[in-house]
Design a protein around this motif. Structure first.
Motif, PDB file in Angstrom:
ATOM      1  N   THR A 213     -92.085 -24.175  29.000  1.00 60.26           N
ATOM      2  CA  THR A 213     -91.974 -22.826  29.547  1.00 60.26           C
ATOM      3  C   THR A 213     -90.550 -22.278  29.424  1.00 60.26           C
ATOM      4  OG1 THR A 213     -93.766 -23.137  31.131  1.00 60.26           O
ATOM      5  CG2 THR A 213     -92.131 -21.456  31.675  1.00 60.26           C
ATOM      6  N   LYS A 214     -90.452 -21.012  29.048  1.00 56.02           N
ATOM      7  CA  LYS A 214     -89.189 -20.281  29.072  1.00 56.02           C
ATOM      8  C   LYS A 214     -89.259 -19.217  30.160  1.00 56.02           C
ATOM      9  CE  LYS A 214     -87.133 -22.178  25.455  1.00 56.02           C
ATOM     10  NZ  LYS A 214     -85.838 -22.895  25.574  1.00 56.02           N
ATOM     11  N   GLN A 215     -88.144 -18.953  30.813  1.00 58.03           N
ATOM     12  CA  GLN A 215     -88.094 -17.909  31.828  1.00 58.03           C
ATOM     13  C   GLN A 215     -87.026 -16.895  31.452  1.00 58.03           C
ATOM     14  OE1 GLN A 215     -86.556 -19.293  35.654  1.00 58.03           O
ATOM     15  NE2 GLN A 215     -85.653 -21.088  34.667  1.00 58.03           N
ATOM     16  N   GLN A 216     -87.209 -15.664  31.898  1.00 57.68           N
ATOM     17  CA  GLN A 216     -86.223 -14.630  31.607  1.00 57.68           C
ATOM     18  C   GLN A 216     -85.097 -14.692  32.617  1.00 57.68           C
ATOM     19  OE1 GLN A 216     -87.726 -10.679  30.947  1.00 57.68           O
ATOM     20  NE2 GLN A 216     -85.694  -9.760  30.918  1.00 57.68           N
ATOM     21  N   THR A 221     -83.508 -15.646  27.620  1.00 59.83           N
ATOM     22  CA  THR A 221     -84.454 -16.629  28.143  1.00 59.83           C
ATOM     23  C   THR A 221     -83.746 -17.959  28.339  1.00 59.83           C
ATOM     24  OG1 THR A 221     -85.175 -17.252  25.909  1.00 59.83           O
ATOM     25  CG2 THR A 221     -86.435 -15.522  27.044  1.00 59.83           C
ATOM     26  N   THR A 223     -84.601 -22.346  29.752  1.00 64.02           N
ATOM     27  CA  THR A 223     -85.588 -23.372  30.066  1.00 64.02           C
ATOM     28  C   THR A 223     -86.151 -23.143  31.462  1.00 64.02           C
ATOM     29  OG1 THR A 223     -84.444 -24.975  28.674  1.00 64.02           O
ATOM     30  CG2 THR A 223     -85.952 -25.855  30.322  1.00 64.02           C
TER      31      THR A 223
END
Length: 426
Positions: A213-216, A221, A223
């Protein structure tokens, strides 16, 4: 009825048989293993003979060993990020702080780190200065605060501004990493309890997120997931069951690691992370010291040689200048585990066995593969292991980083140079 002389002969024969079977000590009063003691057994999932080597450690030093009673608990010390878990809990918390607007505006960015360069202070002032008054949280999770989030994340993650200017300068590369220290310094103004709350929220999110999953964060972005390694959780549990005194030593903030360590059964009193000083119950931008370094000097954290100092101080009660020195074997950990050059000193201090999770870090892998005393074992990362390093580790030339940041050869304790090593465990 057996005559006395015959009885003594039979007793002597029985004792000799017991000694040969390993159930009694050969000298001194007879001492049997505890009849109800069962030595914990490790689960599978290790590379090569690593499980057997670790089991041998437990068998030798654990409480079921008949030679063990009366001896002080053997100490085991684990690094945390990328050793016990996959990915970095400090990073996970930093990203959560940025997404949720929990970093407070300082009166002057230069006060957040003695190593922050003028270029970095100016870049942060430009990006973040207009957004909030001093002491108020910056709105880094909103569109108007995205540029501030990007600048903070750049300085933290790359030690450079978004324009590429160096963000930190003038530190001792064997006792502190300014970017690591900057995270707890950015937590100034909050209580340790509040930071534990932030870390718990980040932990919940990162454990729930699928692998990969990547998060903003800001406009970019990052990890967005973390996982406990099942093998390390099992190892820690079984070491504790066998009577080991298990500690965590991490270059992530103390309250953050306390939250995560609960997941492997290690209490806050056995966690050594980066520790802030406090004022009126709130964290300041200054850090607690160790050895010759006083509180507020901000020149030593749990990093390379600093890990030795903090372990000696907190685990073994060694104070003052002596905490920075190698201690006698009886006052050192028997086992240590790590994954990075930042762990190399406390790993070398371990007297019985040293576990290295292979992330292709030069100095650490040079020492582990050289294995000059036969006490090093190497394991691939348990999740998403790295591929084999294509070329040799530059042990004989640039594998070591000195106090001033210059590169040089990696040397053994006798000062001989370790030859370049090939990556064989991947």
């Amino acid at each position: 009825m057996t005559r006395p002389s015959t009885r003594r002969r039979l007793q002597a024969a029985a004792a000799a048989a017991a000694i040969a079977a390993g159930t009694l000590t050969a000298a001194g009063p007879a001492q049997a293993a505890h009849p109800t003691c069962t030595t914990p057994k490790l689960a599978a999932g290790w590379y090569g003979d690593n499980q057997a080597r670790l089991q041998q450690l437990i068998d030798q030093y654990g409480s079921c060993n008949p030679y063990r009673p009366g001896r002080a608990k053997p100490v085991a010390v684990f690094d945390w990020d990328n050793t016990v878990v996959k990915n970095d809990v400090g990073d996970a918390t930093m990203f959560w702080l940025l997404r949720n607007g929990k970093i407070r505006q300082p009166a002057d960015w230069k006060t957040t780190s003695r190593y922050l360069t003028p270029a970095a202070a100016q870049a942060l002032t430009t990006a973040c200065g207009p957004l909030a008054r001093p002491g108020a949280p910056l709105p880094t999770g909103t569109p108007e605060g995205a540029a501030c989030a990007d600048e903070l994340n750049s300085v933290y993650g790359t030690s450079a501004t978004r324009t590429g200017a160096a963000a930190f300068a003038g530190w001792d590369h064997r006792t502190i990493e300014p970017a690591y220290a900057w995270l707890p310094q950015l937590m100034q103004g909050w209580t340790a309890g509040q930071v534990r709350g932030f870390a718990a929220a980040a932990r919940t999110e990162n454990l729930a997120a699928p692998i990969g999953t990547k998060q903003q964060v800001g406009t970019g972005t990052a990890t967005g997931w973390v996982r406990y390694y099942d093998q390390q959780r099992d190892l820690i549990e079984n070491l504790r069951r066998a009577g080991f005194d298990v500690w965590i030593s991490s270059a992530s903030p103390q309250p953050v690691v306390e939250v995560w360590a609960q997941g492997v059964g290690v209490g806050a009193d056995h966690v050594i992370g980066i520790r802030n000083t406090t004022r009126d119950g709130r964290l300041t931008t200054h850090l607690q010291g160790c050895g010759t370094v006083p509180d507020g000097a901000d020149t030593m954290i749990t990093y390379v040689d600093g890990k030795r100092c903090w372990i000696n101080q907190e685990v073994f009660g060694v104070r003052g200048p002596a905490a920075e020195k190698v201690q006698p074997a009886a006052r050192r950990q028997v086992f240590a585990a790590g994954d990075s050059d930042t762990d190399v000193t406390f790993l070398r201090d371990a007297t019985a066995l040293r576990l290295v999770v292979n992330r292709n870090k030069n100095e650490l892998m040079c020492r582990a593969y050289d294995n000059s005393d036969g006490k090093w074992i190497v394991n691939p990362m348990f999740i998403e292991p790295k591929k084999q390093k294509t070329g040799p580790y530059p042990c004989s030339t640039t594998g070591y980083t000195d106090h001033d940041g210059t590169a040089g050869p990696v040397r053994r304790a006798d000062t001989s140079v370790i030859p370049d090593q090939t990556d064989t465990v991947f």
